[in-house]
Design a protein around this motif. Sequence first.
Motif, PDB file in Angstrom:
ATOM      1  N   GLY A   1     -45.146 -22.828   6.692  1.00  0.00           N
ATOM      2  CA  GLY A   1     -44.638 -24.026   7.304  1.00  0.00           C
ATOM      3  C   GLY A   1     -43.061 -24.049   7.878  1.00  0.00           C
ATOM      4  N   GLU A   2     -42.518 -25.081   7.938  1.00  0.00           N
ATOM      5  CA  GLU A   2     -41.392 -25.338   8.842  1.00  0.00           C
ATOM      6  C   GLU A   2     -40.167 -24.121   8.485  1.00  0.00           C
ATOM      7  OE1 GLU A   2     -37.786 -28.701   9.959  1.00  0.00           O
ATOM      8  OE2 GLU A   2     -39.519 -29.024   8.599  1.00  0.00           O
TER       9      GLU A   2
ATOM     10  N   LYS B   1     -32.509 -22.960  10.764  1.00  0.00           N
ATOM     11  CA  LYS B   1     -32.256 -22.856  11.952  1.00  0.00           C
ATOM     12  C   LYS B   1     -33.615 -22.417  12.729  1.00  0.00           C
ATOM     13  CE  LYS B   1     -27.511 -21.420  11.027  1.00  0.00           C
ATOM     14  NZ  LYS B   1     -26.467 -20.211  11.261  1.00  0.00           N
ATOM     15  N   THR B   2     -34.820 -22.398  12.212  1.00  0.00           N
ATOM     16  CA  THR B   2     -35.839 -22.048  12.898  1.00  0.00           C
ATOM     17  C   THR B   2     -36.190 -23.126  14.109  1.00  0.00           C
ATOM     18  OG1 THR B   2     -36.823 -21.301  10.795  1.00  0.00           O
ATOM     19  CG2 THR B   2     -38.254 -21.647  12.572  1.00  0.00           C
TER      20      THR B   2
END
Length: 457
Positions: free
Chosen positions: A444-445, A454-455
């Motif tokens: 996931g995120e 910060k992805t």
Amino acid sequence: MDKSWMEKRRGTREYFEGVNQFVEFAAPSARNGKILCPCVKCVNLLIQPLNVVREHCWASGMLKNYKVWNFHGESAAATPATECGSSHVQETQNPYGDFHGMLHDLCPPHEIPPEPMEEGPTAQRPDEGPNDDAKKFYKMVDDVDKPLYEGCTKFSIFSAIVVLFQLKTLCGWTNKSFTLLLQILMDMLPSDAKLPKDHYEAKKIVRDLGLGYEKIHACPNDCMLFWKQNVNLEACPCCKASRWKTNEASVASKHASSTKGKKKAAKILQWFPLKPRLQRLFLSPDLASSMKWHVNGRTDDGVMRHPADSDAWKMFDSKHLHFSSDPRNVRLGLAADGFNPFGIMSTSHSTWPVMLVPYNLPPWLCMKRSSLILSLVIPGPTSPGIAIDVYLELLVEELRELWDVGVQAYDASSKEVFQLHAALMWTINDFPAYADLSGWSTKGELACPSCAVKTES
């Protein structure tokens, strides 16, 4: 020296004088006026003053099978075979290992506090017998000195069992094949050969060497362990699943009110307690010295050769001075992952071993298979997933105790008892296993544990 007095009855003049001769013989090997006591209660495990050793041997008797005084300065090769029936066993089993030394590595000698000795000698407590550990050691010492059968010059009872079990492990023999081998050997050897009749008996003997493990029942849905306050529960309080395997036969027997047969647990965790395995690392003088390599043997020239050269290790040392002050305190790494023990026979099965790596050792030793410590075997058929923390509870509790309290250990290299502590420095795993061990979702995120929020993609 004539040792025929050892066969005499205690209380006779010959026995009394023989004990005096033994103490005089052993006196030059004494350290600070103390030697190992060979009486039937101390069984060469306790270090006592010379006068106490004399009193113990007078009152309780000396070990009957201790004919070669190798713990008191006598060489086995110096004793004539006609005088000591087991000396030829001592001389010829060296190619297979020092089995007397092995026993003292497992049960190192130690001193007892002086206060009890001031209350009175053992002669005043003749009915007090050896404890269970001493009895086991006494039995193993007896088996080390007894030949496998009358006239055998190469193997004692103990060495034969240990060597056979070692071959079983190295060659991957099944339990059934090992039992068949023992049965064939019993037919080949003389009738007085003392071999176990099957794998089960041999395993019980090897277990006394400290190589056993414990079985802990687990909920089939990975909710909890039937351990401590839950040890007597019949079903999981979370999911209500039964602790036991159920099938048509067991249901039928239940309706028939049959009491025959033994219940089988639905899921069993195999736990190898960590404390005795860490203690064993210091029972061999060479290995005990290697456990201090990261302080005494490492070259600190800025080159990265070992985790001890890393900034993380050095930062840990500076933060926890109480731990880093003793180089014998153990730094551990934990490795865990699932595998299929059945190869291509079953593509869905997943068993999880949990291994520990002692990083005190030099780089050429710490990653050897013989140095790895198996801690847990989490059963399949499915991966425990995030419920792995249920199974790790046993290891976590041990690690907490080892950090806060420690465990008493014997350092064979410096011949002293010390309080051993341990710390888990890091875990080693692939990315999916990282999610289970750390609790951080790798999907996931926020999949990247380094970038987190910060992805960018």
